[in-house]
Write an enzyme that holds these catalytic residues in place. Structure first.
Site, short mmCIF file in Angstrom:
data_model
loop_
_atom_site.label_atom_id
_atom_site.label_comp_id
_atom_site.label_asym_id
_atom_site.label_seq_id
_atom_site.Cartn_x
_atom_site.Cartn_y
_atom_site.Cartn_z
N GLU A 66 5.84 2.63 -6.09
CA GLU A 66 4.75 3.01 -7.01
C GLU A 66 4.65 4.53 -7.19
O GLU A 66 3.62 5.03 -7.62
CB GLU A 66 3.41 2.46 -6.51
CG GLU A 66 3.29 0.95 -6.54
CD GLU A 66 3.22 0.36 -7.95
OE1 GLU A 66 3.38 1.10 -8.94
OE2 GLU A 66 3.02 -0.86 -8.04
N HIS A 70 -3.70 -6.88 -8.75
CA HIS A 70 -2.84 -6.05 -7.90
C HIS A 70 -3.58 -5.44 -6.72
O HIS A 70 -3.31 -5.79 -5.57
CB HIS A 70 -2.17 -4.98 -8.79
CG HIS A 70 -1.19 -4.13 -8.08
ND1 HIS A 70 -0.33 -3.28 -8.71
CD2 HIS A 70 -0.93 -3.99 -6.76
CE1 HIS A 70 0.43 -2.66 -7.82
NE2 HIS A 70 0.07 -3.08 -6.63
N GLY A 120 0.83 -1.19 0.00
CA GLY A 120 0.00 0.00 0.00
C GLY A 120 0.87 1.24 0.00
O GLY A 120 2.04 1.20 0.40
N HIS A 175 -4.33 -2.80 -0.96
CA HIS A 175 -4.50 -4.18 -1.42
C HIS A 175 -5.64 -4.78 -0.59
O HIS A 175 -5.56 -5.93 -0.18
CB HIS A 175 -3.23 -4.99 -1.22
CG HIS A 175 -2.08 -4.57 -2.08
ND1 HIS A 175 -0.85 -5.17 -2.01
CD2 HIS A 175 -1.96 -3.61 -3.03
CE1 HIS A 175 -0.02 -4.59 -2.88
NE2 HIS A 175 -0.67 -3.64 -3.50
ZN LIG Z 1 0.40 -2.34 -4.75
#
Ligand SMILES: [Zn+2]
Length: 207
Positions: free
Chosen positions: A76, A158, A28, A97
């Site tokens: 990310e 994902h 996350g 997630h």
């Molecule tokens: Zn992720």
């Protein structure tokens, strides 16, 4: 918001989201973005949420230039940057997630509009963005494609992405995505589900 306030907000909402089990381990990631200053504050990679502090957050530009940070930014960060660049109204992003919603992402299906809360909070159903390799900008680009008139989506195989004008707003949307997925899963186990009609959705939006 000052950078210190941004650090604090990202820290507070990441701890809250972790406590709510929207993600496990160090998965996350959350960010806020200040367009005027071109400054994004994002959670660091691989720092446990139990002990994370505002000082652990990473301050960077959307092109990846690190301004302040003792850790590397979330892997990310490119996904966050892609969404901020494509959607100027967005100032906060949460990526989870959360298990029920991510299960739909594993089924490679969106969550249909089955609950009234989905209309005001999410804009309707929760669409599925095509799979993209984690850590690449394509994760954000694919999400942007399905986020027109929506405030959250699933990322195939994902997780979940929710956007907002603030982390408070992005967070409640992530919570409603998980809630809808959970209720939809239980309803599908009970028998066939009935989705809301386009007319009822339109009446809620404009009526
Ligand atoms: Zn992720």
């Amino acid at each position: 918001m000052t950078i210190q306030e941004m650090r604090q907000a990202v820290c507070d909402w990441s701890k809250q989201s972790y406590a709510e089990k929207l993600f496990a381990g160090t998965s996350g990631n959350l960010s806020v973005y200040d367009k005027e200053q071109d400054v994004m504050v994002i959670t660091p990679t691989s720092v446990p949420y139990e002990t994370i502090t505002p000082e652990d957050m990473v301050v960077l530009r959307l092109d990846g230039e690190i301004l302040e940070g003792n850790y590397r930014p979330s892997s990310e960060w490119r996904m966050h940057a892609a969404v901020y660049q494509a959607k100027p109204e967005v100032s906060a992003i949460i990526h989870t997630h959360s298990p029920y919603a991510t299960a739909f992402a594993v089924n490679n299906r969106g969550i249909p509009t089955i609950l009234i809360e989905m209309v005001p909070f999410l804009g309707g159903d929760v669409p599925l963005a095509k799979f993209a390799v984690p850590g690449t900008r394509a994760v954000g680009d694919e999400a942007v494609k399905v986020l027109a008139e929506r405030t959250g989506c699933l990322l195939a195989n994902h997780g979940v992405l929710a956007i907002g004008a603030s982390l408070e707003q992005a967070h409640i949307r992530a919570v409603y995505i998980e809630d809808a997925a959970k209720i939809c899963s239980i309803a599908m186990a009970n028998g066939p589900i009935v989705t809301m009609s386009e007319a009822d959705i339109a009446a809620m939006k404009h009526g």
